[in-house]
Design a protein around this motif. Structure first.
Motif, mmCIF file in Angstrom:
data_model
loop_
_atom_site.group_PDB
_atom_site.id
_atom_site.type_symbol
_atom_site.label_atom_id
_atom_site.label_comp_id
_atom_site.label_asym_id
_atom_site.label_seq_id
_atom_site.Cartn_x
_atom_site.Cartn_y
_atom_site.Cartn_z
ATOM 1 N N MET A 99 -20.388 -40.249 -20.127
ATOM 2 C CA MET A 99 -19.806 -41.301 -20.944
ATOM 3 C C MET A 99 -19.157 -42.339 -20.029
ATOM 4 S SD MET A 99 -16.752 -40.857 -23.735
ATOM 5 C CE MET A 99 -16.997 -41.760 -25.229
ATOM 6 N N GLU A 100 -19.377 -43.599 -20.314
ATOM 7 C CA GLU A 100 -18.753 -44.687 -19.561
ATOM 8 C C GLU A 100 -17.357 -44.981 -20.072
ATOM 9 O OE1 GLU A 100 -20.847 -48.395 -19.372
ATOM 10 O OE2 GLU A 100 -22.777 -47.378 -19.343
ATOM 11 N N ARG A 101 -16.525 -45.536 -19.210
ATOM 12 C CA ARG A 101 -15.204 -45.994 -19.642
ATOM 13 C C ARG A 101 -15.394 -47.172 -20.592
ATOM 14 N NH1 ARG A 101 -9.720 -46.017 -17.839
ATOM 15 N NH2 ARG A 101 -10.312 -44.450 -16.312
ATOM 16 N N LYS A 102 -14.647 -47.183 -21.678
ATOM 17 C CA LYS A 102 -14.692 -48.274 -22.658
ATOM 18 C C LYS A 102 -13.289 -48.823 -22.844
ATOM 19 C CE LYS A 102 -19.036 -48.041 -23.726
ATOM 20 N NZ LYS A 102 -19.972 -49.073 -23.435
ATOM 21 N N TYR A 103 -13.236 -50.089 -23.221
ATOM 22 C CA TYR A 103 -11.973 -50.810 -23.367
ATOM 23 C C TYR A 103 -11.865 -51.357 -24.782
ATOM 24 C CZ TYR A 103 -12.483 -50.517 -18.339
ATOM 25 O OH TYR A 103 -12.664 -50.050 -17.074
ATOM 26 N N TYR A 104 -10.695 -51.216 -25.379
ATOM 27 C CA TYR A 104 -10.457 -51.635 -26.750
ATOM 28 C C TYR A 104 -9.152 -52.408 -26.855
ATOM 29 C CZ TYR A 104 -13.959 -48.137 -28.043
ATOM 30 O OH TYR A 104 -15.117 -47.424 -28.158
ATOM 31 N N LEU A 105 -8.991 -53.082 -27.983
ATOM 32 C CA LEU A 105 -7.726 -53.683 -28.381
ATOM 33 C C LEU A 105 -7.333 -53.090 -29.718
ATOM 34 C CD1 LEU A 105 -8.487 -57.401 -27.537
ATOM 35 C CD2 LEU A 105 -6.825 -55.926 -26.373
ATOM 36 N N ILE A 106 -6.054 -52.835 -29.892
ATOM 37 C CA ILE A 106 -5.522 -52.385 -31.176
ATOM 38 C C ILE A 106 -4.568 -53.466 -31.657
ATOM 39 C CG2 ILE A 106 -4.211 -50.635 -32.409
ATOM 40 C CD1 ILE A 106 -5.088 -48.673 -30.151
ATOM 41 N N ASP A 111 -7.830 -47.608 -23.563
ATOM 42 C CA ASP A 111 -8.952 -47.232 -22.715
ATOM 43 C C ASP A 111 -9.413 -45.840 -23.120
ATOM 44 O OD1 ASP A 111 -8.401 -49.539 -21.297
ATOM 45 O OD2 ASP A 111 -7.602 -48.516 -19.537
ATOM 46 N N VAL A 112 -10.723 -45.648 -23.121
ATOM 47 C CA VAL A 112 -11.297 -44.321 -23.285
ATOM 48 C C VAL A 112 -12.065 -44.042 -21.996
ATOM 49 C CG1 VAL A 112 -12.851 -42.856 -24.617
ATOM 50 C CG2 VAL A 112 -11.475 -44.584 -25.792
ATOM 51 N N ASP A 113 -11.622 -43.010 -21.261
ATOM 52 C CA ASP A 113 -12.239 -42.760 -19.962
ATOM 53 C C ASP A 113 -13.540 -41.970 -20.094
ATOM 54 O OD1 ASP A 113 -11.605 -40.029 -20.146
ATOM 55 O OD2 ASP A 113 -9.962 -40.141 -18.704
ATOM 56 N N GLU A 114 -14.110 -41.643 -18.948
ATOM 57 C CA GLU A 114 -15.402 -40.981 -18.894
ATOM 58 C C GLU A 114 -15.409 -39.617 -19.576
ATOM 59 O OE1 GLU A 114 -13.700 -42.260 -16.334
ATOM 60 O OE2 GLU A 114 -14.942 -43.917 -15.648
ATOM 61 N N ARG A 115 -14.254 -38.985 -19.694
ATOM 62 C CA ARG A 115 -14.139 -37.673 -20.341
ATOM 63 C C ARG A 115 -13.801 -37.779 -21.817
ATOM 64 N NH1 ARG A 115 -9.533 -35.610 -16.860
ATOM 65 N NH2 ARG A 115 -9.139 -37.828 -16.985
#
Length: 75
Positions: A1-8, A49-53
């Protein structure tokens, strides 16, 4: 899984919504500045952020992050 970036985004301090995923931190932060410019005083904006894990990390932007753009604005 790749790192993904979000805004809340939290409208009126009570209505959360998520934006993203964004491919890079820079892309997310540029959108954050656009969103923040249109927000009301009671609205909040957080990064996530959601990391690779698959582990979620959430944090807040400091005020200086949004002021940097305004200081260089000549309009």
């Amino acid at each position: 899984m790749e790192r993904k970036y979000y805004l809340i985004e939290v409208g009126d301090g009570i209505e959360p919504s998520a934006q993203g995923p964004f491919e890079t931190e820079d892309e997310r932060d540029a959108i954050a500045k656009e969103i923040r410019a249109a927000m009301d005083e009671d609205d909040c904006l957080f990064w996530a952020d959601v990391d690779e894990r698959g582990i979620l990390t959430v944090g807040s932007y400091d005020a200086a992050f949004f002021m940097e753009e305004q200081e260089g604005d000549c309009s």
